[in-house]
Design an enzyme around this catalytic site. Structure first.
Site, PDB file in Angstrom:
ATOM      1  N   HIS A  57      37.917  33.342  34.010  1.00 26.26           N
ATOM      2  CA  HIS A  57      39.086  33.515  33.135  1.00 26.26           C
ATOM      3  C   HIS A  57      39.535  31.945  32.908  1.00 26.26           C
ATOM      4  O   HIS A  57      39.837  31.412  31.884  1.00 26.26           O
ATOM      5  CB  HIS A  57      40.147  34.113  33.724  1.00 26.26           C
ATOM      6  CG  HIS A  57      41.886  33.738  34.161  1.00 26.26           C
ATOM      7  ND1 HIS A  57      41.673  34.196  35.363  1.00 26.26           N
ATOM      8  CD2 HIS A  57      42.418  32.755  33.785  1.00 26.26           C
ATOM      9  CE1 HIS A  57      42.751  33.406  35.601  1.00 26.26           C
ATOM     10  NE2 HIS A  57      42.944  32.258  35.204  1.00 26.26           N
TER      11      HIS A  57
ATOM     12  N   ASP B  14      36.674  37.008  40.382  1.00 26.57           N
ATOM     13  CA  ASP B  14      37.288  35.896  39.235  1.00 26.57           C
ATOM     14  C   ASP B  14      36.313  34.116  39.607  1.00 26.57           C
ATOM     15  O   ASP B  14      37.328  33.474  39.788  1.00 26.57           O
ATOM     16  CB  ASP B  14      38.715  35.788  38.541  1.00 26.57           C
ATOM     17  CG  ASP B  14      39.325  35.936  37.353  1.00 26.57           C
ATOM     18  OD1 ASP B  14      38.400  34.440  36.349  1.00 26.57           O
ATOM     19  OD2 ASP B  14      40.245  35.901  37.164  1.00 26.57           O
TER      20      ASP B  14
ATOM     21  N   SER C  29      45.496  28.781  38.547  1.00 24.98           N
ATOM     22  CA  SER C  29      43.996  30.117  38.272  1.00 24.98           C
ATOM     23  C   SER C  29      43.637  28.892  38.846  1.00 24.98           C
ATOM     24  O   SER C  29      43.597  27.841  38.431  1.00 24.98           O
ATOM     25  CB  SER C  29      43.846  30.520  36.848  1.00 24.98           C
ATOM     26  OG  SER C  29      44.877  31.822  36.784  1.00 24.98           O
TER      27      SER C  29
HETATM   28  N1  ARG Z   1      46.631  37.711  34.929  1.00 20.05           N
HETATM   29  C1  ARG Z   1      45.908  36.380  35.107  1.00 20.05           C
HETATM   30  C2  ARG Z   1      46.854  35.001  34.281  1.00 20.05           C
HETATM   31  O1  ARG Z   1      47.741  34.870  34.498  1.00 20.05           O
HETATM   32  C3  ARG Z   1      44.709  36.116  34.756  1.00 20.05           C
HETATM   33  C4  ARG Z   1      44.662  36.548  32.740  1.00 20.05           C
HETATM   34  C5  ARG Z   1      43.128  36.767  32.802  1.00 20.05           C
HETATM   35  N2  ARG Z   1      42.797  38.020  33.018  1.00 20.05           N
HETATM   36  C6  ARG Z   1      43.361  39.319  31.970  1.00 20.05           C
HETATM   37  N3  ARG Z   1      42.326  40.426  31.998  1.00 20.05           N
HETATM   38  N4  ARG Z   1      43.684  38.636  30.819  1.00 20.05           N
HETATM   39  O2  ARG Z   1      46.341  34.228  33.715  1.00 20.05           O
HETATM   40  N1  GLU Z   2      46.623  34.142  36.077  1.00 24.01           N
HETATM   41  C1  GLU Z   2      46.979  32.718  36.032  1.00 24.01           C
HETATM   42  C2  GLU Z   2      46.586  31.581  35.317  1.00 24.01           C
HETATM   43  O1  GLU Z   2      45.112  31.567  34.590  1.00 24.01           O
HETATM   44  C3  GLU Z   2      47.851  32.358  37.118  1.00 24.01           C
HETATM   45  C4  GLU Z   2      48.314  33.651  37.638  1.00 24.01           C
HETATM   46  C5  GLU Z   2      49.955  33.514  37.548  1.00 24.01           C
HETATM   47  O2  GLU Z   2      50.928  32.895  36.697  1.00 24.01           O
HETATM   48  O3  GLU Z   2      50.279  33.089  38.534  1.00 24.01           O
HETATM   49  O4  GLU Z   2      47.110  30.707  36.121  1.00 24.01           O
END
Ligand code: ARG
Ligand code: GLU
Length: 695
Positions: free
Chosen positions: A83, A219, A627
């Site tokens: 991502h 991921d 991330s």
């Molecule tokens: N929750 C994670 C973050 O805050 C992953 C986001 C990407 N994945 C998604 N399904 N949108 O960035």
């Molecule tokens: N998915 C988050 C990011 O893109 C990291 C997850 C979190 O917020 O801890 O940075």
């Protein structure tokens, strides 16, 4: 029995107290070093951060300012999340070469794809510049006087920085402006795409599984850093060569298991751990619920349209993911704050603070802080909610209103002369082209009808039938002509007529009033932080995240989200197959992966029980920006790749509860398995240094 219970409670308290925090890598000696070692780490502070010798920090790169990445080979191979590389992967994708859907693998250096604008930045050195930055700054100064003295000091500090000419620097406030640190940086701008799994692996589970455990997402994506012939940062050139890093992370084939030490090294973006209880109440009871309601209303429309129409599904995929990501996080955050009793815990802590002030005779200096917070936040509440809601409606969910907001800004530049207007028009044209690339006016009108009533009762959806801006050609046509003509046409547009007073109200009332109170709150927060560290020095203080390099550490650990439920900390390929829904947008599994599962062809990547681990949980305190951060074992080897947190623990940005806050990492053995067995890119594995620390 009773004594035993007390002892156990004490031990539990001790262990759980040793959790949480994102620490400055240059300051680990002492408390952090011994705490890490008590958790099982074999690393010294110098192994992690050293100025004179290579150390772990030399392998950690800030990926395009928003994510983290790490070097995993002597030839500059770089690992981050799928991502995090998403927009690069997307930008090279087309219907014929759909790298998002099918994945991409460069089989040699020549096939690696350059990415304009992408950069990776390393930290060369960290220096405490607090004294120089706060020289001649005093308590008696107003916030404005303080700021201008700090700006003056900054100029002086910048003049004296010792660095090479190809290096850059940043100065950032810590502990709410009570400390300042300087970062000397090296920024590489030739970063090429090397590999990415298909989305059915890299984004497996999509939004349903986002923020959720148990998780089964691979991921990750892979890039390579290129440098000039002297191994220095350089713009893209075909003459550039793979970067030779000062350090790269060896990869462990032994993994980690429950109870093992892990540390996560990266660039966390933003946390707010030292808010007073009254602020946490306002966020969870007022700000979050109204923001959640707006996003929920928008998502309802977008989701229904995406389900009904494939073209819309593709058009709105990344917008929908962005809106849904924070929406889901805020719901989890609110539940976590509630469940952990964070507000009461903060109130209790504030009582201790007040008592300590009394005991130490410091009421005159700091006694006004908490009452002032109460007063300011009361004053702040309605404007804070309203401004948040404006941003959600006008800038995050409805695209016609987003265009109008920018158009008002463009109109305002006209008073600054033709040149300013031309620049604003050019950027507006680009913005309109960007929005219209993935725009459907019927969907946007549906969103308008859903979200506007949540902001204002002044509501007229018929503007969609007459405005020029729901169509790119007519929008661009309207922007043609000299500035006077353009502004005339603009002010005759119905959508502009509708939105302009609302945007002007934002600029003349909402924003200045918000900033007026927010400035007072920030100054008070600076004072509160100082007072806490002075009056209750035995507490655990780490600086809030601010997109600078940090170390966080903990253990591999499951958790109990609800009564009678315990989540194991490791998932396996079996779980991917359990979730498999043929042809599903979120839970399809590629044939090749199913075949590898059927034959159990895991090679050297299976764990000691012959199973293939996918993801695991730890007690590392992470946030957005972490991330792509490496999860590192007790010996300094790479074992995982951080990419998310568990839903019940997303409140860790405000309040870290070691019982329930967990970060989610991909097991590196799954990453290697996909590269090797799934993609057949064994040459990448051969570049790495694979180790067996447990043998
Ligand atoms: N929750 C994670 C973050 O805050 C992953 C986001 C990407 N994945 C998604 N399904 N949108 O960035
Ligand atoms: N998915 C988050 C990011 O893109 C990291 C997850 C979190 O917020 O801890 O940075």
């Amino acid at each position: 029995m009773r004594i035993l219970k007390v002892i156990i409670l004490f031990i539990v308290f001790q262990v759980s107290a040793q959790q949480g925090g994102m620490w400055i890598p240059s300051l680990l000696e002492g408390m952090n070093e011994s705490e890490m070692q008590s958790l099982g780490s074999k690393l010294t502070a110098k192994d992690i951060y050293d100025v004179n010798n290579s150390s772990l920090k030399d392998a950690i790169g800030h990926f395009n300012g928003g994510c983290t990445s790490e070097v995993i080979s002597p030839k500059g191979l770089l690992l981050t999340n799928h991502h995090c590389g998403f927009s690069q992967i997307q930008s090279h994708s087309s219907l014929e070469n759909d790298y998002l859907k099918d994945g991409f693998w460069a089989m040699n250096f020549e096939e690696e794809i350059p990415n304009e604008g992408l950069y990776v930045e390393f930290i060369v050195r960290i220096e405490d510049v607090t004294d120089a930055m706060l020289k001649d700054v005093s308590e008696e100064m107003s916030p404005r006087e303080k700021q201008s003295q700090i700006d003056k000091n900054r100029n002086a500090v910048e003049k004296n920085i010792v660095k090479e000419e190809w290096q850059g620097f940043k100065i950032r406030p810590f502990y709410k402006g009570n400390q300042y640190y300087l970062f000397v940086t090296e920024r590489f701008e030739d970063v090429r795409l090397v590999g990415a799994p298909p989305s059915s692996i890299g984004k497996f589970g999509s939004d349903t599984d986002n923020w959720v455990w148990p998780r089964h997402t691979g991921d990750f994506s892979i890039f390579r850093i290129y440098a000039d012939k002297n191994n220095r940062p350089a713009k893209y050139s075909k003459d550039n060569v793979p970067y030779t890093p000062k350090h790269f992370l060896p990869v462990s084939l032994d993994g980690v298991e429950e109870g093992d030490f892990t540390m996560v090294f990266g660039f966390p973006g933003r946390t707010n751990e030292y808010l007073p209880a009254v602020a946490v109440e306002q966020i969870t009871q007022k700000v979050n619920p109204s923001n959640i309601a707006i996003r929920e209303a928008a998502l309802k429309v977008i989701d229904a349209n995406m389900k009904a129409d494939d073209e819309i599904r593709i058009q709105y995929a990344s917008k929908q993911a962005r809106i849904a990501n924070a929406w889901k996080k805020w719901i989890g955050e609110n539940q976590g704050i509630e469940k952990s009793g964070a507000v009461d815990i903060k109130r209790q802590f504030e009582k201790e603070f007040v008592k300590a002030l009394k005991d130490q005779g410091k009421e005159a200096a700091y006694g006004d802080i908490l009452p002032e917070f109460e007063k300011f936040y009361k004053e702040f509440e309605s404007i804070n909610v309203k401004r948040n809601n404006f941003v959600e409606v006008f800038l995050r969910s409805n695209e016609l209103m987003q265009m109008m907001f920018r158009l008002v800004q463009m109109e305002n530049t006209a008073s600054r002369g033709d040149e300013a207007f031309e620049r604003a028009r050019a950027s507006m044209v680009n913005r309109l082209k960007g929005i219209h690339k993935n725009y459907n006016s019927a969907v946007d009108k549906g969103v308008f009808e859903a979200v506007i009533p949540l902001y204002t009762s002044n509501f007229d959806a018929s503007i969609y039938n007459k405005t020029a801006f729901v169509n790119l050609d007519s929008a661009l046509k309207l922007l043609e002509g000299d500035s006077k003509t353009v502004l005339q046409k603009l002010n005759n547009d119905v959508a502009y007529q509708y939105a302009k007073p609302l945007v002007l109200e934002f600029y003349t009332n909402l924003e200045p009033e918000f900033q007026r109170i927010n400035t007072k709150i920030n100054a008070l927060q600076t004072k509160y932080m100082k007072a806490l560290m002075e009056v209750l020095p035995q507490e655990r203080y780490f600086p809030d995240a601010n997109s600078t390099l940090r170390v966080t550490y903990g253990k591999v650990n499951g958790y109990a989200p609800r009564d009678a439920i315990y989540y194991n900390p490791v998932t396996y390929l079996d779980g991917v197959i359990e979730k498999y829904v043929p042809g599903d947008y979120e839970f399809d599994v590629p044939q090749r992966l199913r075949d590898l599962y059927a034959t159990k062809d895991y090679g050297q990547y299976a764990d000691k029980n012959g199973k293939l681990p996918i993801c695991f949980l730890g007690t590392n305190h992470t946030t957005g920006g972490n991330s792509g951060s490496p999860a590192i074992d007790a010996e300094g080897n790479l074992v995982g790749l951080n990419f998310d947190r568990v839903w019940e623990g997303t409140m860790s940005d405000i309040y870290y509860d070691p019982e329930i806050c967990r970060n989610i990492m991909v097991d590196l053995r799954y990453v290697l398995f996909i590269i090797d067995k799934y993609a057949g890119a064994k040459h990448l594995i051969d570049e790495m240094k694979l180790v067996h620390p447990k043998k």
